[in-house]
Design a protein around this motif. Structure first.
Motif, PDB file in Angstrom:
ATOM      1  N   LYS A 216       0.794  -1.232   0.000  1.00 28.89           N
ATOM      2  CA  LYS A 216       0.000   0.000   0.000  1.00 28.89           C
ATOM      3  C   LYS A 216       0.826   1.281   0.000  1.00 28.89           C
ATOM      4  O   LYS A 216       0.454   2.260  -0.638  1.00 28.89           O
ATOM      5  CB  LYS A 216      -0.935   0.011   1.216  1.00 28.89           C
ATOM      6  N   VAL A 255      -5.399   4.672  -0.636  1.00 31.19           N
ATOM      7  CA  VAL A 255      -6.467   4.945   0.322  1.00 31.19           C
ATOM      8  C   VAL A 255      -7.663   4.025   0.090  1.00 31.19           C
ATOM      9  O   VAL A 255      -8.572   3.956   0.916  1.00 31.19           O
ATOM     10  CB  VAL A 255      -6.896   6.421   0.251  1.00 31.19           C
ATOM     11  N   SER A 256      -7.668   3.344  -1.052  1.00 32.65           N
ATOM     12  CA  SER A 256      -8.625   2.279  -1.354  1.00 32.65           C
ATOM     13  C   SER A 256      -7.898   1.328  -2.298  1.00 32.65           C
ATOM     14  O   SER A 256      -6.801   1.639  -2.776  1.00 32.65           O
ATOM     15  CB  SER A 256      -9.896   2.846  -2.003  1.00 32.65           C
ATOM     16  N   PRO A 257      -8.460   0.161  -2.594  1.00 34.51           N
ATOM     17  CA  PRO A 257      -7.745  -0.781  -3.476  1.00 34.51           C
ATOM     18  C   PRO A 257      -7.397  -0.221  -4.848  1.00 34.51           C
ATOM     19  O   PRO A 257      -6.474  -0.722  -5.509  1.00 34.51           O
ATOM     20  CB  PRO A 257      -8.723  -1.954  -3.589  1.00 34.51           C
ATOM     21  N   THR A 258      -8.109   0.816  -5.312  1.00 34.34           N
ATOM     22  CA  THR A 258      -7.857   1.331  -6.663  1.00 34.34           C
ATOM     23  C   THR A 258      -7.500   2.816  -6.707  1.00 34.34           C
ATOM     24  O   THR A 258      -7.374   3.381  -7.784  1.00 34.34           O
ATOM     25  CB  THR A 258      -9.100   1.110  -7.561  1.00 34.34           C
ATOM     26  N   LYS A 287      -5.774   6.505 -10.219  1.00 33.97           N
ATOM     27  CA  LYS A 287      -6.958   5.636 -10.175  1.00 33.97           C
ATOM     28  C   LYS A 287      -6.772   4.472 -11.134  1.00 33.97           C
ATOM     29  O   LYS A 287      -6.501   4.650 -12.312  1.00 33.97           O
ATOM     30  CB  LYS A 287      -8.201   6.443 -10.570  1.00 33.97           C
TER      31      LYS A 287
END
Length: 289
Positions: A216, A255-258, A287
């Motif tokens: 991450k 901050v998110s998977p994508t 993104k």
């Protein structure tokens, strides 16, 4: 007088590091191989500030430039010639808050910048990225699509630039990586208002030490060094060069998977032939589609 004014304006516009036509900046991890079919959209916001114009070993007093740059970039990963491949497009939008040299405010041609198209392949692919070697080759072609005036500080360059580039990622184990990139900008000579403008090849080397904290988050520190890029107008040396050494610090996290957020701070430690950046601040949104 017209030639002198054009040369002075060129010295300002051609030393802005954010302009893709003049430097292909690469962030740590950019040469990582993604699965075929992956699409990525990126949005950059960058602010540059300089209160020093250095040329010929001296400083031009009462000089300043502040620029805001937004960059749109799209990536599509695929296959070509039996290797992983990447197609990309980069388009900047440039605004100048101020541009002054020697106490004289410079006229501005801001807005849409030059469109850059890129194609990459990876002839060397690691079986284990943690300790293996990744090697990619890229050709960038920058078209003179941006707003440009040879007598103004401009968002565009007014000419074509071909930039071949080689990128290396070496896994060192323990989540530590060495990212290295080398390229050279080959700019086509062109004529504006009867003035012939020439720029010599401008090589650039970028190197970063990157620490990955899982999948991450990462933090990187490195340097960019540019040389060459001598600018002549009607055969007369303007004194402008692409001679810049810059320190850079990066940090990013998903901050998110994508969705990834990345920040960058940079500072010029040596410049000859242009503006010396007091600082460069950049925010990048990535993104995955």
């Amino acid at each position: 007088m017209k030639t002198k004014r054009a040369a002075l304006a060129l010295s300002a516009l051609m030393t802005l590091a954010a302009m893709p036509a003049h430097a292909i900046d690469v962030a740590p991890g950019d040469y990582a191989i993604m699965p075929s079919g992956t699409n990525i959209g990126l949005l950059y916001f960058q602010h540059q500030s300089s209160g020093t114009f250095e040329i010929g070993g001296g400083k031009v007093p009462d000089s300043k430039i502040e620029a805001n740059v937004m960059v749109l970039r799209g990536l599509h990963y695929s296959q070509a010639f039996g290797m992983p491949a990447l197609y990309q497009a980069v388009l900047p939008v440039v605004g100048f808050e101020s541009a002054r040299i020697g106490g004289a405010d410079m006229p501005k041609a801001q807005g849409i910048g030059d469109l850059t198209l890129g194609f990459s392949v990876w002839p060397v692919q690691p079986s284990n990225p943690e300790t293996g070697t990744t090697l990619g080759l890229t050709a960038f072609l920058t078209a003179p699509t941006g707003n440009y005036d040879a007598a103004k500080v401009s968002a565009g360059s007014g000419t074509w630039t071909l930039t071949p580039q080689i990128g290396l990622i070496q896994g060192l184990g323990g989540g530590v990586y060495l990212d290295m990139v080398a390229d050279v900008a080959l700019t086509r000579d062109h004529t504006e208002n009867g003035d012939k403008i020439e720029r010599s090849p401008a090589p650039q080397v970028q190197a970063y030490l990157r620490k990955q904290f899982g999948q991450k988050t990462s933090v990187s520190f490195g340097v960019s060094s540019q040389r060459g890029g001598k600018v002549k107008v009607n055969g007369v040396d303007t004194g402008q060069r692409t001679e810049r050494d810059q320190l850079r610090l990066y940090a990013n996290t998903f901050v998110s998977p994508t969705l990834q957020v990345q920040g960058m701070l940079a500072k010029d430690v040596h410049v000859d032939g242009g503006f010396k950046n007091d600082y460069v601040a950049e925010l990048r949104l990535l993104k995955v589609f």
